[in-house]
Write an enzyme that holds these catalytic residues in place. Structure first.
Site, PDB file in Angstrom:
ATOM      1  N   ASN A   3     -15.977  21.736 -53.169  1.00 52.27           N
ATOM      2  CA  ASN A   3     -16.239  21.769 -51.846  1.00 52.27           C
ATOM      3  C   ASN A   3     -17.916  21.395 -51.280  1.00 52.27           C
ATOM      4  O   ASN A   3     -18.253  20.878 -50.303  1.00 52.27           O
ATOM      5  CB  ASN A   3     -15.681  23.056 -51.098  1.00 52.27           C
ATOM      6  CG  ASN A   3     -16.430  23.293 -49.717  1.00 52.27           C
ATOM      7  OD1 ASN A   3     -15.826  22.885 -48.590  1.00 52.27           O
ATOM      8  ND2 ASN A   3     -17.607  23.875 -49.480  1.00 52.27           N
TER       9      ASN A   3
ATOM     10  N   TYR B 202     -23.080   8.947 -47.465  1.00 52.52           N
ATOM     11  CA  TYR B 202     -22.028   9.975 -47.309  1.00 52.52           C
ATOM     12  C   TYR B 202     -20.735   9.252 -47.560  1.00 52.52           C
ATOM     13  O   TYR B 202     -19.665   9.854 -48.117  1.00 52.52           O
ATOM     14  CB  TYR B 202     -22.030  10.485 -45.988  1.00 52.52           C
ATOM     15  CG  TYR B 202     -21.235  11.679 -45.797  1.00 52.52           C
ATOM     16  CD1 TYR B 202     -21.402  12.790 -46.369  1.00 52.52           C
ATOM     17  CD2 TYR B 202     -20.148  11.705 -44.785  1.00 52.52           C
ATOM     18  CE1 TYR B 202     -20.608  14.021 -46.190  1.00 52.52           C
ATOM     19  CE2 TYR B 202     -19.233  12.670 -44.774  1.00 52.52           C
ATOM     20  CZ  TYR B 202     -19.254  13.853 -45.307  1.00 52.52           C
ATOM     21  OH  TYR B 202     -18.576  14.925 -45.185  1.00 52.52           O
TER      22      TYR B 202
ATOM     23  N   SER C 189     -19.829   8.284 -51.016  1.00 53.99           N
ATOM     24  CA  SER C 189     -19.723   9.382 -51.924  1.00 53.99           C
ATOM     25  C   SER C 189     -18.337   9.965 -51.642  1.00 53.99           C
ATOM     26  O   SER C 189     -17.564  10.000 -52.719  1.00 53.99           O
ATOM     27  CB  SER C 189     -20.550  10.345 -51.807  1.00 53.99           C
ATOM     28  OG  SER C 189     -20.489  11.294 -50.582  1.00 53.99           O
TER      29      SER C 189
END
Ligand SMILES: NC(=O)c1ccc[n+]([C@@H]2O[C@H](COP(=O)([O-])OP(=O)(O)OC[C@H]3O[C@@H](n4cnc5c(N)ncnc54)[C@H](O)[C@@H]3O)[C@@H](O)[C@H]2O)c1
Length: 251
Positions: A95, A160, A163
């Site tokens: 997470n 972001y 990824s």
């Protein structure tokens, strides 16, 4: 009534706050022992204290370097700690995540590297660290946090979005390799969930984006409950999948 994760041990990365903290609490509520991880020591220790109130065993790997998922030795250390202090390891929730937004021509290498390191390399290193153990015990559940940004993108989030798209591919590769060993590997793509990460955006943008969500802004628990389902025996024959948790943002 028997709790759904009684006897199970989980590592939840980045579980000091936000979605990770909620996942740790929901898994512990179903009887799982939890290793709380966060690069920020104080938030991890506070989250661990709360979990102990649920009468489950709790361990902590936090701070730098011990709690940093970008450090391979630390990832191996977390697996060893779960086994030695909590008696085993059955569930890994990848997470931990971060953002550093800028349009591409203003994004320096450090901003690119940090986001790719935490969101992708960290997830790879944690997966690599649990891999031999899950393979040997012929059981495991891995849930990876991707994002809707990984399906499309958001302005100013090239690092972001890249990824999070790669997390989907890595989930599928891991699922293929570990399926013969009874290990389920799935990913979740949350939409907009109310946490520190999203509250960082300007208020005007926040109002505009949240108004567009048919079911309204999501709470960390909305994601955590789907993670719990994936970790339960109801989902023992589901692997390599991406589940979008967005309150209807994509229909
Ligand atoms: N909030 C959303 O709307 C949303 C949407 C899609 C995906 N996600 C993903 O869900 C995950 C959790 O997001 P959140 O909103 O709870 O974020 P958050 O910022 O509230 O929490 C993330 C936690 O990860 C920790 N962390 C950062 N770098 C780390 C490292 N190197 N090692 C260990 N821990 C580290 C942080 O200290 C923080 O406590 C992230 O992967 C995020 O990309 C969130």
């Amino acid at each position: 009534m028997t709790k759904r994760l009684e006897g199970k041990v989980a590592i939840v990365t980045g579980s000091g706050r936000g979605i990770g903290e909620s996942i740790a609490r929901i898994l512990a509520g179903e009887g799982a022992a939890v290793l709380v991880n966060d690069v920020e020591k104080e938030v991890a220790e506070a989250a661990a204290e709360e979990l102990k109130k649920l009468n489950v065993n709790v361990a902590v790997s936090a701070g730098i370097p011990e709690g940093d998922v970008t450090n391979e030795l630390s990832c191996k250390g977390m697996v060893e700690k779960a086994k030695s202090e909590l008696g085993g390891l059955h569930i890994l929730i990848n997470n931990a995540g971060t953002t550093k937004d800028k349009v591409i021509h203003k994004m320096d290498d450090q901003m690119w590297k940090l986001v790719l390191d935490v969101n992708l390399k960290g997830l790879f290193l944690m997966t690599k660290a649990v891999y031999p153990h899950f393979k040997k015990q012929r059981y495991g559940k891995i849930v990876n946090l991707s994002s809707m940004a990984g399906l499309g993108s958001n302005l100013g989030q090239a690092n972001y979005a890249t990824s999070k798209a790669a997390v989907i591919s890595l989930t599928k590769s891991t699922a293929m390799e570990l399926a013969p060993y009874n290990v389920c590997v799935n990913a979740i793509a949350p939409g907009i969930i109310d946490t520190r990460l999203t509250r960082a955006m300007p208020e005007e943008k926040w109002n505009q984006i949240t108004a567009a969500i048919p079911m309204g802004i999501g709470a960390p628990e909305n994601v955590a409950r789907v993670v719990l389902s994936l970790c339960s025996e109801d989902f023992d024959y589901v692997t390599g999948q991406l589940i979008v948790v967005s309150g209807g943002l994509i229909i």
